[in-house]
Write a protein that holds these residues in place. Structure first.
Motif, short mmCIF file in Angstrom:
data_model
loop_
_atom_site.label_atom_id
_atom_site.label_comp_id
_atom_site.label_asym_id
_atom_site.label_seq_id
_atom_site.Cartn_x
_atom_site.Cartn_y
_atom_site.Cartn_z
N VAL A 1 75.14 148.93 30.48
CA VAL A 1 75.99 149.59 31.46
C VAL A 1 76.71 148.56 32.34
CG1 VAL A 1 76.02 151.12 33.49
CG2 VAL A 1 74.72 151.76 31.44
N CYS A 2 75.97 147.58 32.86
CA CYS A 2 76.65 146.60 33.74
C CYS A 2 77.41 145.55 32.92
CB CYS A 2 75.65 145.93 34.69
SG CYS A 2 74.56 144.70 33.98
N GLY A 3 76.91 145.24 31.72
CA GLY A 3 77.51 144.16 30.94
C GLY A 3 78.95 144.43 30.53
N TYR A 4 79.28 145.70 30.30
CA TYR A 4 80.65 146.04 29.91
C TYR A 4 81.67 145.48 30.90
CZ TYR A 4 84.99 148.53 29.51
OH TYR A 4 86.32 148.80 29.43
N GLY A 5 81.41 145.66 32.18
CA GLY A 5 82.36 145.22 33.20
C GLY A 5 82.57 143.71 33.21
N TYR A 6 81.48 142.98 33.07
CA TYR A 6 81.59 141.52 33.07
C TYR A 6 82.35 141.06 31.83
CZ TYR A 6 77.91 142.49 36.43
OH TYR A 6 77.20 143.02 37.47
#
Lengths: 161, 161, 161
Positions: free
Chosen positions: C23-28
Motif C-alpha cells: 500500500v505505501c510502496g506504490y507511492g514511493y
C-alpha cells in the motif's frame, strides 16, 4: 536477551497490529459516516477529549458525531480525518498511542488542512481480546503549548486504571 | 516455501515494528521538544543529512534541534513533523526505510505544508537489540530531482558497513 | 480464546506487514519513476480505477504512469503520492485495505494538497506467497459522496473471486 516466550512475542505483535487498526480505523469510519464502526473503537465509557471543542463521554456520544450536522457538512464537502503512524507503548492490558491527527478538507479553492492536532490515545484490552480506546486526548497545534507537551510524553506508559 | 524458523520469522516482524517506531517517533519527539527521545532514535555517530540545509553529525548535534531557536519558533506557532508509513527492507543487522516526511505548520492563515521531502533512512541493529538510525538522507520535493531519485531506490537494500 | 496455531498467527502478521508494504510502496515507486516497482505491486491483470480519471487495466498500463508526461511534470515540479496507514481485513488468500490517498504538490506558492481521495484496495495472495493488488478503487473527496461511501465499508471483507 529475549526472555519472552513465543506466545508472549506473538501476542505483543498482535496487540500492536490491533492498536494500529483502531487508531487509523476511526478516521475512515467517521468520514464514512459508519456509526457502528466509530463506536466499536471506543469502550462503552470511552472519552474523546478535544482540547478546543470539548469532552465527548461514552460510546453513544462519540458515535453521534456521524449524525452531527457540522460533521456531515464537512463530509458532504469532502474531508479526510487522518491519523499518522502511531508510536505505541504497551504495558500489559493497557497501551498508549501517540500520533498526529489532521482533518484535510475540500473548499472553493481546493484542498486544505482544516485541523492539525496532537493526539494521545489510551487503550485497554477488552475481555474478548480486542483493544478499545478509553481516552483520546487531542490538542490543536495552533500555538497552544498543550499539543507539543503531549507529544513529548511519547515514551510515558499508559495509565493503569 | 517458508524456509525460515519460527524464531527468524518472529524476529523479522519485531524488527519491522521497532523500525516503524523509530521512523514515526522522531517527529513526535522533535515536536515535543524531548531531546532524550530524539537522541534515542539515532546512533551516537548517526547522521541527519537534510539536502537543502546541511549535515548534522552525531546524536548530540541532532538532539540539539530541540534547543534551536528556529525550531522552537515553529513549535511555538504550531507544527507537526510527519513521516508516512515506511517501506522497509531488512538485511540482517541493517535496514533501510523509505518514506515521505513533511512539516505541517500553523500561520496567520491557518495550517499549511511548510516542507515536503523524500527520506531514505539507514538503520542498524544495536548490541542491545534495538534499532537506531545511522544515516537519514532527506531531500525537499521542490523540483530538485534528488528526492524522486531517492524514492525510486525503495527496493535497494541497506548499506552494509 | 485463541484457536489459531502459531503458524497461522505468524502468517496473519506477515500478511499484514506485506500488505502495508504494497500500500505505501506504490507511492514511493510512482514518485521515484520506478516502473518495475510500480508494476510489482499489481497483479498482471490488476486494475487501478480512479473515479474522476478512468480505469487503468493491467500491470503494463499501470506501470506506464511513470512515463506519462502529465505525471512526469508533477514529479519534476515536486510531488508526494501519500497513502495513510491502511485498515486491513484479511480473509484467507484475499484482503482489502482501506485508506486515504493524497498527492501533495509543489508550485509557485509552495506546497499544497493537489488531490485527496478515498481508496479501497483489493489484494490477493500470489502463488509465490506475495500479495498483489487486484483492484484499487479511488474516489476524490471533493463532494462526490462515493468516497465517503467507500470509506464506510472498512469492515466489509474482500471480494472472493
Amino acid at each position: 536477551m529475549k526472555m519472552e516466550s513465543i506466545e508472549q512475542r506473538l501476542q505483543a505483535l498482535e496487540d500492536r497490529a490491533a492498536i494500529q487498526q483502531v487508531v487509523c480505523g476511526y478516521g475512515y469510519a467517521v468520514d464514512g459516516l459508519n456509526a457502528a464502526a466509530v463506536g466499536s473503537f471506543y469502550m462503552a465509557d470511552g472519552v474523546y477529549a478535544v482540547g478546543d471543542i470539548g469532552r465527548m463521554e461514552g460510546r453513544e456520544t462519540i458515535e453521534a458525531i456521524t449524525r452531527d450536522p457540522g460533521h456531515r457538512a464537512y463530509v458532504a464537502a469532502g474531508c479526510a480525518h487522518i491519523s499518522t503512524s502511531p508510536y505505541v507503548v504497551i504495558d500489559g492490558d493497557h497501551a498508549v498511542a501517540t500520533c498526529h491527527t489532521m482533518v484535510n478538507m475540500h473548499g472553493e479553492n481546493g484542498f486544505f488542512i482544516g485541523r492539525l492536532s496532537a493526539s494521545r490515545i489510551e487503550l485497554a484490552r477488552q475481555a474478548d481480546g480486542s483493544w478499545k480506546i478509553s481516552l483520546r486526548q487531542n490538542w490543536m497545534l495552533d500555538g497552544n503549548p498543550a499539543g507539543s507537551h503531549l507529544l513529548g510524553r511519547l515514551n510515558e506508559g499508559p495509565i493503569q486504571s
